[in-house]
Design a protein around this motif. Structure first.
Motif, short mmCIF file in Angstrom:
data_model
loop_
_atom_site.label_atom_id
_atom_site.label_comp_id
_atom_site.label_asym_id
_atom_site.label_seq_id
_atom_site.Cartn_x
_atom_site.Cartn_y
_atom_site.Cartn_z
N ASN A 7 0.85 -1.15 0.06
CA ASN A 7 0.08 -0.04 -0.04
C ASN A 7 0.94 1.30 0.00
OD1 ASN A 7 -2.47 -1.47 0.04
ND2 ASN A 7 -2.48 -1.29 2.15
N VAL A 8 1.93 1.30 0.77
CA VAL A 8 2.89 2.54 0.86
C VAL A 8 3.49 2.63 -0.76
CG1 VAL A 8 4.93 3.30 1.71
CG2 VAL A 8 3.42 2.36 3.34
N THR A 9 4.12 1.45 -1.11
CA THR A 9 4.56 1.64 -2.49
C THR A 9 3.65 2.07 -3.52
OG1 THR A 9 6.01 -0.28 -1.90
CG2 THR A 9 5.73 0.36 -4.29
N GLN A 10 2.42 1.75 -3.52
CA GLN A 10 1.30 2.26 -4.40
C GLN A 10 0.80 3.68 -4.29
OE1 GLN A 10 -1.89 -0.70 -3.59
NE2 GLN A 10 -0.91 -2.05 -5.16
N THR A 11 0.87 3.80 -2.95
CA THR A 11 0.81 5.44 -2.69
C THR A 11 1.92 6.27 -3.24
OG1 THR A 11 -0.53 4.58 -0.59
CG2 THR A 11 0.08 6.90 -0.82
N GLN A 12 2.92 5.97 -2.95
CA GLN A 12 4.15 6.60 -3.36
C GLN A 12 4.18 6.80 -4.91
OE1 GLN A 12 7.54 4.69 -1.86
NE2 GLN A 12 7.57 5.71 0.15
N GLN A 13 3.84 5.73 -5.77
CA GLN A 13 3.45 5.66 -7.12
C GLN A 13 2.47 6.62 -7.65
OE1 GLN A 13 3.15 1.52 -8.37
NE2 GLN A 13 5.50 1.46 -8.14
N ILE A 14 1.49 6.67 -6.78
CA ILE A 14 0.33 7.49 -7.21
C ILE A 14 0.63 8.85 -6.80
CG2 ILE A 14 -1.95 8.11 -6.64
CD1 ILE A 14 -2.61 5.13 -6.21
N VAL A 15 1.20 9.34 -6.00
CA VAL A 15 1.60 10.86 -5.62
C VAL A 15 2.92 11.17 -6.53
CG1 VAL A 15 2.67 12.06 -3.77
CG2 VAL A 15 1.11 10.44 -3.25
N MET A 16 3.95 10.42 -6.95
CA MET A 16 4.87 10.69 -7.91
C MET A 16 4.23 11.05 -9.40
SD MET A 16 7.48 11.42 -6.30
CE MET A 16 8.54 11.73 -7.52
N GLY A 17 3.27 9.98 -9.57
CA GLY A 17 2.35 10.13 -10.89
C GLY A 17 1.71 11.60 -10.84
N PHE A 18 1.09 12.23 -9.76
CA PHE A 18 0.76 13.42 -9.76
C PHE A 18 1.82 14.70 -9.83
CE2 PHE A 18 -3.12 11.13 -8.35
CZ PHE A 18 -3.95 11.50 -9.39
N ILE A 19 2.69 14.50 -8.87
CA ILE A 19 3.83 15.18 -8.71
C ILE A 19 4.88 15.45 -9.94
CG2 ILE A 19 5.64 16.04 -7.16
CD1 ILE A 19 4.12 15.02 -4.81
N SER A 20 5.10 14.78 -10.53
CA SER A 20 6.24 14.73 -11.48
C SER A 20 5.83 15.63 -12.58
CB SER A 20 6.63 13.42 -12.03
OG SER A 20 7.28 12.67 -11.18
N PRO A 21 4.59 15.88 -13.11
CA PRO A 21 4.35 16.76 -14.37
C PRO A 21 4.33 18.07 -13.71
CG PRO A 21 2.77 14.94 -14.28
CD PRO A 21 3.58 14.62 -13.14
N ILE A 22 3.97 18.40 -12.39
CA ILE A 22 3.95 19.58 -11.79
C ILE A 22 5.49 19.97 -11.81
CG2 ILE A 22 3.59 21.06 -9.84
CD1 ILE A 22 1.16 19.14 -9.59
N ILE A 23 6.11 19.26 -11.28
CA ILE A 23 7.78 19.60 -10.96
C ILE A 23 8.46 19.91 -12.63
CG2 ILE A 23 10.03 18.55 -10.63
CD1 ILE A 23 8.56 16.97 -8.21
N ASP A 24 8.22 19.15 -13.50
CA ASP A 24 8.74 19.39 -15.05
C ASP A 24 8.01 20.63 -15.25
OD1 ASP A 24 9.73 16.83 -14.66
OD2 ASP A 24 8.17 15.76 -15.89
N GLU A 25 6.70 20.90 -14.94
CA GLU A 25 6.45 22.23 -15.52
C GLU A 25 7.03 23.59 -14.68
OE1 GLU A 25 4.02 24.88 -17.55
OE2 GLU A 25 4.47 22.83 -17.77
N ILE A 26 7.19 23.38 -13.49
CA ILE A 26 7.96 24.55 -12.86
C ILE A 26 9.23 24.61 -13.16
CG2 ILE A 26 8.88 25.04 -10.35
CD1 ILE A 26 6.42 23.62 -9.23
N VAL A 27 10.17 23.55 -13.50
CA VAL A 27 11.53 23.52 -14.15
C VAL A 27 11.48 24.23 -15.29
CG1 VAL A 27 13.46 22.34 -14.73
CG2 VAL A 27 12.27 21.65 -12.59
N ASP A 28 10.36 23.79 -16.27
CA ASP A 28 10.65 24.53 -17.63
C ASP A 28 10.25 26.10 -17.42
OD1 ASP A 28 11.03 22.06 -18.63
OD2 ASP A 28 8.69 21.84 -19.30
N ARG A 29 9.23 26.51 -16.56
CA ARG A 29 8.98 27.92 -16.37
C ARG A 29 10.12 28.78 -15.76
NH1 ARG A 29 2.75 28.52 -14.58
NH2 ARG A 29 1.81 27.40 -16.27
N VAL A 30 10.75 28.11 -14.73
CA VAL A 30 12.03 28.82 -14.21
C VAL A 30 13.14 28.86 -15.10
CG1 VAL A 30 13.77 28.68 -12.32
CG2 VAL A 30 11.12 28.13 -11.83
N SER A 31 13.42 27.76 -15.99
CA SER A 31 14.35 28.01 -16.79
C SER A 31 14.27 28.81 -17.97
CB SER A 31 14.66 26.56 -17.38
OG SER A 31 14.72 25.65 -16.72
#
Length: 101
Positions: A7-31
């Motif tokens: 359950n912990v592993t699945q929760t981490q994967q789900i959270v990373m699935g949501f957070i990764s695109p947000i992080i990528d967008e932030i990095v692109d805008r800052v760059s």
């Protein structure tokens, strides 16, 4: 592995699935903003700063300028060197040796 570990592993994967695109967008805008800010204003160095960066003396820097290897700009009584030209000389590892006149 217990049920809670899965359950912990699945929760981490789900959270990373949501957070990764947000992080990528932030990095692109800052760059984009950093690049835009650095392109807007050209940076200039004084004679002393340029000599320190190139590891030469002021007379050698004057000779380099006179020979046309570096282009200087006169602003009032000050002589300034563009950062791009100095950076290119450093990248190309141009050797500015002292020579007797």
């Amino acid at each position: 592995m217990g049920k809670s570990d899965i359950n912990v592993t699945q929760t981490q994967q789900i959270v990373m699935g949501f957070i990764s695109p947000i992080i990528d967008e932030i990095v692109d805008r800052v760059s984009e903003r950093v690049l835009a800010a650095s392109k807007k204003e050209p940076k200039f160095y004084t004679r002393k700063e340029a000599a320190e960066i190139l590891h030469v003396t002021l007379p050698t820097l004057a000779r380099i300028t006179k020979d046309g290897l570096l282009i200087s700009k006169r602003v009032g009584s000050r002589i300034l060197y563009e950062a791009d030209a100095i950076d290119e000389a450093v990248k190309k590892q141009v050797v500015f040796k002292y020579r007797r006149a």
